[in-house]
Design a protein around this motif. Structure first.
Motif, PDB file in Angstrom:
ATOM      1  N   ALA A 131      52.500 107.998  -8.181  1.00  0.00           N
ATOM      2  CA  ALA A 131      53.407 106.842  -8.127  1.00  0.00           C
ATOM      3  C   ALA A 131      52.849 105.750  -9.019  1.00  0.00           C
ATOM      4  CB  ALA A 131      53.611 106.405  -6.866  1.00  0.00           C
ATOM      5  N   ASP A 132      51.659 105.410  -8.958  1.00  0.00           N
ATOM      6  CA  ASP A 132      51.157 104.445  -9.924  1.00  0.00           C
ATOM      7  C   ASP A 132      51.225 104.851 -11.433  1.00  0.00           C
ATOM      8  OD1 ASP A 132      50.878 102.536  -7.844  1.00  0.00           O
ATOM      9  OD2 ASP A 132      48.527 103.120  -7.927  1.00  0.00           O
ATOM     10  N   THR A 134      53.310 106.997 -13.067  1.00  0.00           N
ATOM     11  CA  THR A 134      54.801 106.970 -13.512  1.00  0.00           C
ATOM     12  C   THR A 134      55.113 105.677 -13.619  1.00  0.00           C
ATOM     13  OG1 THR A 134      55.595 107.265 -11.161  1.00  0.00           O
ATOM     14  CG2 THR A 134      55.343 109.302 -12.356  1.00  0.00           C
ATOM     15  N   TYR A 165      55.657 114.475  -4.585  1.00  0.00           N
ATOM     16  CA  TYR A 165      56.100 113.877  -5.603  1.00  0.00           C
ATOM     17  C   TYR A 165      57.556 113.364  -5.884  1.00  0.00           C
ATOM     18  CZ  TYR A 165      51.021 115.003  -7.611  1.00  0.00           C
ATOM     19  OH  TYR A 165      49.865 115.271  -7.930  1.00  0.00           O
ATOM     20  N   SER A 166      57.772 112.264  -6.260  1.00  0.00           N
ATOM     21  CA  SER A 166      59.095 111.796  -6.620  1.00  0.00           C
ATOM     22  C   SER A 166      59.319 111.846  -7.942  1.00  0.00           C
ATOM     23  CB  SER A 166      59.320 110.469  -6.001  1.00  0.00           C
ATOM     24  OG  SER A 166      60.706 109.756  -6.709  1.00  0.00           O
ATOM     25  N   TRP A 169      61.682 108.486 -11.230  1.00  0.00           N
ATOM     26  CA  TRP A 169      61.215 107.880 -12.450  1.00  0.00           C
ATOM     27  C   TRP A 169      61.750 108.452 -13.766  1.00  0.00           C
ATOM     28  CZ3 TRP A 169      58.275 110.986 -15.586  1.00  0.00           C
ATOM     29  CH2 TRP A 169      57.779 112.256 -15.141  1.00  0.00           C
TER      30      TRP A 169
END
Length: 356
Positions: A131-132, A134, A165-166, A169
């Motif tokens: 997350a960080d 992306t 994972y998303s 982004w």
């Protein structure tokens, strides 16, 4: 370093080593297809028709229809426009990477990106959370001048520490340059998103982003080969490369078995789902594991869990990956071939470790 077990049979619910039987909670046969008697019989029938291998180029002037049939089924299963099979997941990644390299593409790697999608051995991966990373990636790309062709190479899931994972982004990537997004879905095909489609449906299309998924079929899908998913134009270009034209394909008997095993994949997915419901109920109360709900891996920082369980007849995953220089990691893998009794026995052994 963990003791190495050398055995002479396919791991299933159990393994036998030096006159002792162990419950087996390792490996990547998430849907239990290699161990399934009906799937094995389909393979026997396929070998009777196609032999043990087809040592020819897929671009030769004699072709086997089963490849196109299996690829059409893989595309339909995942929701991708088209699929192209190759002899391994590693080759699937390298077919794509080699093609991108020829276009003078700048490679950008995500955390823990699989070696199959590395452009050479010296790749340095970011030491950030996904997350960080992306968030920083999107911000930095929006500040760069336009024009340069970029390739962003990531995994579909954190299969080491069991995390999802998303891909939201992707919609925020800049529109002013061509971007190829390569996602290695080796540990998602067959199991990700509570289905067998893998990661493909998870990522929304974006006009300037060419979306390619690569992956091994030897894990959830139970097949010795790899696959590339993408647009018809992309896969047609990959077919013309030396990497594809010069390699031997997946043994056709396995693809023949795959085309006939739809019900077995559905059954395996349901059995895995039921096993995970029980495993999550029993294991997560210990506070020992990191685990993405519905995913078959339970990760722990407590590497001494491995020898403790081994003494009690339970074998779990515990070795350095992806290189021998990396830190060993310990994880429990649940598969469709496990019984509820197996999972309860595992939980009892874990309780003894946690609660004494």
């Amino acid at each position: 370093m963990s003791e190495i077990f050398t055995i002479d049979h396919l791991p299933g619910r159990t393994i036998a080593h030096e006159d002792r039987s162990y419950l087996f909670f390792s490996g990547t046969a998430y849907l239990g297809l290699p161990q399934h008697p009906t799937f094995q019989q389909l393979l026997v029938e396929g070998i009777a028709r196609y032999g043990t291998s087809f040592g020819s180029s897929r671009n030769g002037n004699l072709r086997l229809r089963i490849y196109e049939e299996a690829e059409a089924k893989l595309a339909a299963m995942t929701g991708a426009p088209q699929a192209l099979t190759v002899s391994s997941g590693m080759l699937a990644g390298q077919v794509v990477v080699n093609w991108l390299r020829s276009q003078q593409t700048r490679f950008i790697y995500g955390p823990q990106a699989h070696p199959a999608i590395w452009d050479g051995p010296g790749v340095v991966l970011p030491a950030l959370s996904f997350a960080d990373w992306t968030a920083q990636l999107v911000d930095s790309l929006r500040q760069e001048p336009p024009g340069e062709h970029l390739a962003i190479l990531v995994n579909s899931v954190d299969a080491v520490r069991s995390g999802y994972y998303s891909f939201d982004w992707v919609a925020d990537l800049p529109d002013d340059r061509p971007i190829t997004l390569v996602v290695d879905d080796s540990h998602g095909l067959g199991v990700l998103n509570n289905g067998i489609a893998g990661v493909w449906p998870q990522i929304r299309p974006k006009a300037n982003v060419n979306y390619i998924v690569t992956g091994s079929l030897a894990k959830g899908m139970g097949l010795p080969g790899g696959v590339v998913l993408g647009t018809a134009a992309t896969l047609a270009t990959l077919r013309e490369t030396a990497f594809f034209g010069a390699c031997s394909p997946v043994p056709p008997a396995y693809l023949d078995a795959f085309t006939k095993a739809g019900a077995l994949y559905t059954e395996g997915r349901e059995r895995l789902r039921q096993n995970l419901i029980l495993a999550e109920k029993l294991l997560m109360r210990t506070g020992l594991f990191s685990h993405a709900a519905g995913y078959p891996i339970f990760f722990t920082e407590q590497d001494d869990l491995y020898p403790f369980l081994l003494e009690r007849g339970v074998f779990v995953y515990s070795f350095a990956y992806p290189t021998a220089a990396d830190r060993a990691n310990t994880r429990v893998v649940i598969s469709a071939f496990h019984t509820f009794e197996d999972i309860q026995a595992l939980a009892n052994a874990v309780y003894a470790y946690v609660f004494g």
